[in-house]
Design an enzyme around this catalytic site. Structure first.
Site, PDB file in Angstrom:
ATOM      1  CG  ASP A  80      -0.104  -0.019   2.541  1.00 48.42           C
ATOM      2  OD1 ASP A  80       0.767  -0.902   2.676  1.00 48.42           O
ATOM      3  OD2 ASP A  80      -0.327   0.847   3.407  1.00 48.42           O
ATOM      4  CD  GLU A 175       4.213   0.366   7.066  1.00 49.20           C
ATOM      5  OE1 GLU A 175       5.123   0.548   7.880  1.00 49.20           O
ATOM      6  OE2 GLU A 175       3.814   1.264   6.295  1.00 49.20           O
TER       7      GLU A 175
HETATM    8 ZN    ZN Z   1       6.862   2.048   4.214  1.00 50.64          ZN
END
Ligand code: ZN
Length: 409
Positions: A80, A175
């Site tokens: 992401d 994340e």
């Molecule tokens: Zn990163």
């Protein structure tokens, strides 16, 4: 059809994988799975065993090619990109043989990547630099890491003369919104230790990060009609404000600290006359200091409340994440292998401390020691984001060298 490292990276950054912090689904944005699917297709073509889960994670595995048993090592990065800056229609631009000039981004010529702002560019003269075009981030965080890992897997399966034990890859989603390992299945990963590739400049090596708690302070005041409140009203808004104002400013604050210094940070205040709450985040590299910081807020509240005899407070602490160093000190070989690997491929390690959390910190505390290695990403989460191709190539070299070193264990 096989790809070079650069081709992989250019392909991955053009897939919009921006995470959505307001979402409650996994992944937070369905479009992250577009990259999951693209990479699974590549793994299939390479003949690499993989699986994906409903959150868009990829688990890949390459069998050992040596006849002794050695630890199983994994490499992890995230698919992401940050919600802070658009990741839609990323148009990556490759600047061959960079010569130290300002780089004006063509789709918005007010966006200039200059060595004056990023002096590190001057260390990249002669390199090939990749930027976005001025309207979006690049997504080098962490598609540099993704490209390095996929390219290293490709190198391993196509160069059987490189000795290695079982090698695993874990690619995660979300994340950037703090949920990077929320859906990890350690039995599927089936590894002993590993490395995230999500740090910055060539050589960066991070084996410690903040320990983090959330702290909620609730003030209960005394309400009264404001026209007839003399001697009785105790305004929770004023009490909360006094407490915040009485906390240290020149120390223990994000805006006055750096490096290894911790802080107490009021991040949200809300309420009314009768009840007010202040949300804090507490951060320090020494986990024990978090209790000291909580006690400092409590004692400050008690001091302020001396002037408000009919009011009270309560507090609530929530553990957020922990310093990976607490785990890594018990497994010194994990960091040592990475440092030796870097030196063996001609990269000088640069030690760093992460003033935040990482997937590797969470994995470390789940029992898989996992420091963070450079992926080359620079000026992340911004339209100025850039990366050197040669730095990413050194990332691949480092991963392969780690595999060789683990094969000798
Ligand atoms: Zn990163």
């Amino acid at each position: 059809m096989q790809y070079t490292l650069t081709e992989r990276f250019l392909k991955y950054v053009q897939v919009d994988t921006q995470a959505d912090p307001t979402s409650t689904t996994f992944p937070s944005s369905e479009k992250q799975k577009n990259l999951t699917n693209l990479i699974c297709e590549e793994l299939k073509q390479m003949g690499i065993t993989y699986s994906q889960n409903e959150a868009g994670y990829i688990y890949a595995s390459i069998p050992s090619n040596i006849d002794k048993s050695v630890p199983k090592v994994f490499f992890c990065s995230h698919l992401d990109t940050a919600p802070d800056c658009s990741g839609t229609d990323v148009r990556p631009i490759l600047h061959h043989n960079y010569q130290g000039q300002d780089i004006t981004l063509p789709d918005d010529n007010t966006q200039v990547i200059s060595p004056r702002q990023y002096p590190n560019l001057l260390n990249k003269i002669g390199n090939d630099i990749i930027t976005a075009s001025g309207l979006t981030l690049l997504g080098s965080d962490d598609k540099s890491g993704v490209a390095i890992i996929i390219d290293a897997l490709y190198q391993l399966v196509n160069n059987p003369e490189i000795p290695h034990g079982e090698v695993k890859a874990l690619l995660t989603t979300d994340e950037e919104i703090g949920k990077g390992v929320a859906k990890v299945d350690l039995s599927l990963l089936d590894a002993d230790f590993g490395y995230t590739l999500d740090s910055g400049d060539l050589g960066c090596f991070e084996d410690e990060n903040f320990s983090a708690n959330a702290f909620k302070l609730t003030i209960h005041g005394v309400s009264a009609h404001p026209g007839y409140a003399k001697g009785s009203m105790e305004n929770a808004i004023k009490i909360a404000s006094e407490i915040v104002a009485a906390l240290p400013k020149l120390t223990l604050s994000p805006e006055t600290t750096e490096a290894k210094e911790g802080f107490i940070h009021p991040s949200k205040i809300q309420g009314g006359l009768e009840t007010a709450t202040v949300d804090f985040i507490l951060r320090d590299f020494e986990t024990a200091k978090l209790d000291e910081y909580a006690n400092l807020i409590r004692s400050t509240a008690e001091d302020v409340l001396l002037s408000y005899p009919n009011s009270s407070y309560e507090s609530e602490v929530k553990v957020q994440y922990r310093n990976m160093k607490d785990v890594l000190v018990q497994h010194p070989h994990v960091s040592q292998i990475a440092l030796t690997a870097m030196e063996n491929v001609g990269v000088t390690p640069i030690y760093g401390s992460i003033r935040g959390g990482t997937d590797g910190a969470a994995l470390s505390h789940l029992g898989l020691p996992c420091p963070n290695l450079f992926a080359g990403e620079q000026a992340i989460h911004s339209k100025h984001e850039w990366v050197s191709v040669q730095d990413m190539e050194k990332g691949v070299d480092t991963v392969l060298e780690i595999c060789r070193l683990v094969a000798k264990m």
